[in-house]
Structure formats: structure tokens, C-alpha cells
Design a protein around this motif. Structure first.
Motif, PDB file in Angstrom:
ATOM      1  N   PRO A  29     -62.361  29.802  -5.489  1.00 32.03           N
ATOM      2  CA  PRO A  29     -63.507  29.064  -5.759  1.00 32.03           C
ATOM      3  C   PRO A  29     -63.544  27.772  -6.641  1.00 32.03           C
ATOM      4  O   PRO A  29     -62.947  27.973  -7.714  1.00 32.03           O
ATOM      5  CB  PRO A  29     -64.306  30.180  -6.030  1.00 32.03           C
ATOM      6  N   THR A  30     -64.362  27.031  -6.366  1.00 32.68           N
ATOM      7  CA  THR A  30     -64.647  25.867  -7.217  1.00 32.68           C
ATOM      8  C   THR A  30     -66.126  25.999  -7.872  1.00 32.68           C
ATOM      9  O   THR A  30     -66.426  25.133  -8.840  1.00 32.68           O
ATOM     10  CB  THR A  30     -64.598  24.831  -6.687  1.00 32.68           C
ATOM     11  N   SER A  31     -66.732  27.035  -7.739  1.00 36.44           N
ATOM     12  CA  SER A  31     -68.168  27.067  -8.321  1.00 36.44           C
ATOM     13  C   SER A  31     -68.619  28.617  -8.205  1.00 36.44           C
ATOM     14  O   SER A  31     -67.975  29.507  -7.546  1.00 36.44           O
ATOM     15  CB  SER A  31     -69.205  26.223  -7.574  1.00 36.44           C
ATOM     16  N   GLY A  32     -69.602  29.061  -9.014  1.00 33.56           N
ATOM     17  CA  GLY A  32     -69.921  30.599  -9.097  1.00 33.56           C
ATOM     18  C   GLY A  32     -70.850  30.680 -10.343  1.00 33.56           C
ATOM     19  O   GLY A  32     -71.173  29.692 -11.088  1.00 33.56           O
ATOM     20  N   LYS A  33     -71.128  31.812 -10.715  1.00 30.56           N
ATOM     21  CA  LYS A  33     -71.969  32.464 -11.658  1.00 30.56           C
ATOM     22  C   LYS A  33     -70.763  32.977 -12.730  1.00 30.56           C
ATOM     23  O   LYS A  33     -69.801  33.618 -12.644  1.00 30.56           O
ATOM     24  CB  LYS A  33     -72.664  33.720 -11.453  1.00 30.56           C
ATOM     25  N   CYS A  34     -71.199  32.645 -14.164  1.00 31.10           N
ATOM     26  CA  CYS A  34     -70.486  33.455 -15.038  1.00 31.10           C
ATOM     27  C   CYS A  34     -71.506  33.983 -16.145  1.00 31.10           C
ATOM     28  O   CYS A  34     -71.032  33.928 -17.326  1.00 31.10           O
ATOM     29  CB  CYS A  34     -69.251  32.170 -15.813  1.00 31.10           C
ATOM     30  N   GLY A  35     -72.508  34.196 -15.843  1.00 29.87           N
ATOM     31  CA  GLY A  35     -73.506  34.801 -16.801  1.00 29.87           C
ATOM     32  C   GLY A  35     -74.883  35.077 -15.824  1.00 29.87           C
ATOM     33  O   GLY A  35     -74.901  34.497 -14.796  1.00 29.87           O
ATOM     34  N   GLU A  36     -75.815  35.848 -16.210  1.00 28.20           N
ATOM     35  CA  GLU A  36     -77.088  35.974 -15.482  1.00 28.20           C
ATOM     36  C   GLU A  36     -77.756  34.889 -14.843  1.00 28.20           C
ATOM     37  O   GLU A  36     -78.095  34.977 -13.912  1.00 28.20           O
ATOM     38  CB  GLU A  36     -77.885  36.973 -16.369  1.00 28.20           C
ATOM     39  N   ASN A  37     -77.636  33.904 -15.932  1.00 32.67           N
ATOM     40  CA  ASN A  37     -78.563  32.737 -15.425  1.00 32.67           C
ATOM     41  C   ASN A  37     -77.626  31.543 -15.933  1.00 32.67           C
ATOM     42  O   ASN A  37     -78.106  30.427 -16.219  1.00 32.67           O
ATOM     43  CB  ASN A  37     -80.055  32.460 -16.271  1.00 32.67           C
ATOM     44  N   VAL A  38     -76.229  31.711 -15.789  1.00 36.58           N
ATOM     45  CA  VAL A  38     -75.290  30.635 -16.046  1.00 36.58           C
ATOM     46  C   VAL A  38     -74.268  30.357 -14.932  1.00 36.58           C
ATOM     47  O   VAL A  38     -73.821  31.326 -14.435  1.00 36.58           O
ATOM     48  CB  VAL A  38     -74.597  31.096 -17.486  1.00 36.58           C
ATOM     49  N   THR A  39     -74.129  29.311 -14.655  1.00 39.28           N
ATOM     50  CA  THR A  39     -73.103  28.752 -13.649  1.00 39.28           C
ATOM     51  C   THR A  39     -71.915  27.975 -13.981  1.00 39.28           C
ATOM     52  O   THR A  39     -72.169  27.410 -15.156  1.00 39.28           O
ATOM     53  CB  THR A  39     -73.919  28.221 -12.224  1.00 39.28           C
ATOM     54  N   TRP A  40     -71.020  27.872 -13.076  1.00 38.17           N
ATOM     55  CA  TRP A  40     -69.709  26.963 -13.566  1.00 38.17           C
ATOM     56  C   TRP A  40     -69.353  26.365 -12.293  1.00 38.17           C
ATOM     57  O   TRP A  40     -69.759  26.528 -11.232  1.00 38.17           O
ATOM     58  CB  TRP A  40     -68.779  27.728 -14.004  1.00 38.17           C
ATOM     59  N   ARG A  41     -68.834  25.233 -12.501  1.00 39.79           N
ATOM     60  CA  ARG A  41     -68.254  24.156 -11.446  1.00 39.79           C
ATOM     61  C   ARG A  41     -67.109  23.407 -11.971  1.00 39.79           C
ATOM     62  O   ARG A  41     -66.997  23.063 -12.933  1.00 39.79           O
ATOM     63  CB  ARG A  41     -69.459  23.305 -10.998  1.00 39.79           C
ATOM     64  N   ILE A  49     -69.917  24.265 -17.430  1.00 35.39           N
ATOM     65  CA  ILE A  49     -70.841  25.321 -17.747  1.00 35.39           C
ATOM     66  C   ILE A  49     -72.181  24.847 -17.919  1.00 35.39           C
ATOM     67  O   ILE A  49     -72.521  24.395 -18.821  1.00 35.39           O
ATOM     68  CB  ILE A  49     -70.189  26.323 -18.904  1.00 35.39           C
ATOM     69  N   SER A  50     -73.280  25.549 -17.206  1.00 33.84           N
ATOM     70  CA  SER A  50     -74.787  25.123 -17.428  1.00 33.84           C
ATOM     71  C   SER A  50     -75.509  26.349 -16.956  1.00 33.84           C
ATOM     72  O   SER A  50     -75.106  27.268 -16.345  1.00 33.84           O
ATOM     73  CB  SER A  50     -75.129  23.959 -16.301  1.00 33.84           C
ATOM     74  N   GLY A  51     -76.794  26.140 -17.419  1.00 31.46           N
ATOM     75  CA  GLY A  51     -77.714  27.268 -17.227  1.00 31.46           C
ATOM     76  C   GLY A  51     -78.633  27.720 -18.562  1.00 31.46           C
ATOM     77  O   GLY A  51     -78.458  27.012 -19.663  1.00 31.46           O
ATOM     78  N   LYS A  52     -78.948  28.678 -18.680  1.00 34.82           N
ATOM     79  CA  LYS A  52     -79.820  29.430 -19.821  1.00 34.82           C
ATOM     80  C   LYS A  52     -79.285  30.614 -20.027  1.00 34.82           C
ATOM     81  O   LYS A  52     -79.111  31.522 -19.417  1.00 34.82           O
ATOM     82  CB  LYS A  52     -81.305  29.414 -19.428  1.00 34.82           C
ATOM     83  N   GLY A  53     -78.941  30.954 -21.487  1.00 37.85           N
ATOM     84  CA  GLY A  53     -78.441  32.255 -21.819  1.00 37.85           C
ATOM     85  C   GLY A  53     -77.303  32.392 -22.203  1.00 37.85           C
ATOM     86  O   GLY A  53     -76.491  31.495 -22.173  1.00 37.85           O
ATOM     87  N   PRO A  71     -62.553  35.402 -15.447  1.00 38.42           N
ATOM     88  CA  PRO A  71     -63.483  34.480 -14.730  1.00 38.42           C
ATOM     89  C   PRO A  71     -63.084  34.137 -13.622  1.00 38.42           C
ATOM     90  O   PRO A  71     -61.796  34.176 -13.150  1.00 38.42           O
ATOM     91  CB  PRO A  71     -63.673  33.308 -15.758  1.00 38.42           C
ATOM     92  N   SER A  72     -63.990  33.888 -12.437  1.00 34.61           N
ATOM     93  CA  SER A  72     -63.402  33.587 -11.073  1.00 34.61           C
ATOM     94  C   SER A  72     -62.595  32.162 -11.069  1.00 34.61           C
ATOM     95  O   SER A  72     -62.106  32.075  -9.841  1.00 34.61           O
ATOM     96  CB  SER A  72     -64.788  33.612 -10.071  1.00 34.61           C
TER      97      SER A  72
END
Length: 300
Positions: A29-41, A49-53, A71-72
Motif C-alpha cells: 500500500p501507498t497510503s493508509g491509517k497510522c493513528g485513530e485520526n492520523v493518515t499516511w501517504r 503523516i497528517s491528521g489530528k492526535g 506500520p503498513s
């Protein structure tokens, strides 16, 4: 027989042409979640890495080949050269960037308040990093085996640096410890053999076992009289250590030596300079605005 082989070959070719275009593409994968409200690309060699928390805490599997708890993006970890963490993310999780061997650039926003254990384990091409001014904690072994790390800026907001945090950071030459830590944990700077001098901040009470073991390039260290104990092997192998600048009296030093752990011959044999002036860091005046009016505050 030859005709039969040719027929099979033609059938295989036909099957391949009928398969979807992405059938043989990399399934990583080239994107996904890495936190409850955090994503990665992942774009090429840049991980954003972006998002909140906070990010999730990851971990190593039960065997070296088990990457299920990492991590994925882990299968592409060795290709990552740049990490950009966007403002809003508050925590770098445990083992987040483990084995990012090619990582050279990391952008950490002011929103980050802590860096987890083993977060940058084996990032052995990382040369410099700046911890943001709002961070309070660097976890155990956070930068272990970052063997190319030459400099790290740690703000005074950091009150805890975990054991082994800079274990075997062999190119680390300059380290300014934050003024608000109360101890140097065990093996924090184990085998950092390029460090030449260290200032232990006033208020520190304990230097843990193995804290500076094998720091063979260390020539001097400044220790405040707030230190009441030094663990075993804390200065073992510091054979270049010649000068200790101590803020207390000779009597206080002898009392400290009596509480010193075994295998600390280098510091016991160094020249001790007593009554060196040092003390709590003076508070800094900060001027901010609130509702259009200036606001004064002291940052102790």
C-alpha cells in the motif's frame, strides 16, 4: 511434441494478455491509517503523516520476519528518504520509523509532544534532527543505532529522555541536555564515541548505569552538585576523560564517590575542578498577545 509445447506457450500468452493491468503490480500500500485520526501517504521516497492526535504504537513481531505489528508502509521503509509530519499530529509512536535505513530528512511540527520508544531505530543515514519546543518526552531507545546522527537539538521543554535514547549514535558530537531533566538514564549515550564534552544540567540527581559507557572521545564533563548518585559502568571506557568540572566542594565530591557504582575508574582518575559556578537556568520572559493585548509570562 514441439507443436504441443508451442500450443501451451500460446495459451499462456493469451491468459497473460487477458489479466488486468495491475495484476503483477506491487501490492504494497501507498497510503493508509497510522493513528485513530492520523493518515499516511508515500509518494516515491517521501512519507507524509497528517491528521489530528497521536500515531499508533507499533512493535516488532515475535520473530525477525514477523512485520505484522509494524506500520503498513514497512515493506518500503528502506526506500524512505524524507518524512514530513504535518502540524496537528501530537505523537510519534513506538517503532514508527524503524529500519528506515535511507531516511535523511525529518520535519517535526510544534504540535508533537512526545517521541515513542525505538521510533527511529536503525535510521542510520539520519544526520540531524530538531525536537520541537513543545515536546516533553523522548522514549527509550528512540534514536538507537542512528549511527550517522551528528547533532540533535533538544528544547528545555523536554523533561524525560529514556534509557538508550542515543545508544551507538557514533557520530554525535554535540549534545545540549535540556535544563529540566532530573536524570540521565542508563545507557542513554552508550558508545557515542565522538562526543567530546557534556554538561549535565543543574537539578539532575542521577546518572544511570552505562549512561556514557565507551564514550572514548569524551575529554571533559560538567557535573552539578545536585547529582547524588552515579550508576555502575556510567563512565567505563571513557579513557580520554581528563577533566571533571564540579559545582560542589571537594567534600561533596568525596561523598558522591562513596555512592558511585563500580567500574567508573576514568572519572575517579580525572582531574576534578571544584566550585564551578552553575545553577538553575534563569526564567525567560515571553511576550504574547491575547485579544489584541500584550501578555507577559515567565518560562522557567
Amino acid at each position: 511434441m514441439r507443436k504441443k509445447i508451442l500450443s501451451v506457450f500460446l495459451v499462456l500468452c493469451l491468459v497473460v494478455t487477458l489479466l488486468p493491468v495491475g495484476a503483477f503490480a506491487d501490492s504494497t500500500p501507498t497510503s493508509g491509517k497510522c493513528g485513530e485520526n492520523v493518515t499516511w501517504r508515500l509518494d516515491g521516497s517521501t512519507l507524509t503523516i497528517s491528521g489530528k492526535g497521536g500515531m499508533y504504537d507499533f512493535s516488532l513481531g515475535y520473530t525477525p520476519d514477523d512485520t505484522s505489528k509494524l506500520p503498513s508502509w514497512y515493506n518500503n521503509a528502506s526506500k524512505i528518504e524524507t518524512v514530513i509530519i504535518k502540524n496537528g499530529v501530537t505523537r510519534v509512536g513506538n517503532y514508527t520509523f524503524t529500519n528506515c535505513y535511507s531516511l535523511q530528512n525529518v520535519s517535526i511540527p510544534d504540535s508533537i509532544d512526545s517521541i515513542g520508544s525505538y521510533a527511529f531505530l536503525n535510521c542510520n543515514n539520519l544526520k540531524t534532527i530538531t525536537i520541537p519546543s513543545g515536546a516533553t518526552m523522548i522514549g527509550d531507545n528512540a534514536f538507537r543505532y542512528c549511527t550517522s546522527l551528528e547533532a540533535i537539538a533538544i528544547p528545555d521543554s523536554v523533561t524525560f529522555i529514556g534509557g538508550g535514547a542515543f545508544y551507538s549514535c557514533r557520530e554525535l558530537k554535540n549534545i545540549e541536555l535540556p535544563s529540566n531533566i532530573t536524570s540521565v538514564k542508563g545507557e542513554t549515550f552508550f558508545y557515542c564515541d565522538s562526543i567530546e564534552s557534556v554538561n549535565i544540567p543543574y537539578g539532575t540527581t542521577w546518572i544511570g548505569g552505562g549512561a556514557f559507557t565507551a564514550c572514548s572521545g569524551m575529554k571533559s564533563i560538567t557535573i552539578p552538585n545536585s547529582v547524588t548518585g552515579i550508576g555502575e559502568w556510567a563512565f567505563a571506557g571513557c579513557d580520554a576523560l581528563k577533566d571533571v568540572y564540579y559545582s560542589g566542594t571537594e567534600k561533596q565530591w568525596e561523598e558522591l564517590k562513596a555512592e558511585m557504582g563500580a567500574e567508573n575508574t576514568p572519572i575517579e582518575n580525572a582531574t576534578i575542578h571544584y566550585n564551578i559556578k552553575m545553577g538553575p537556568k534563569a526564567p525567560e520572559l515571553k511576550i504574547t498577545t491575547s485579544a489584541g493585548k500584550p501578555k507577559l509570562s515567565w518560562n522557567a
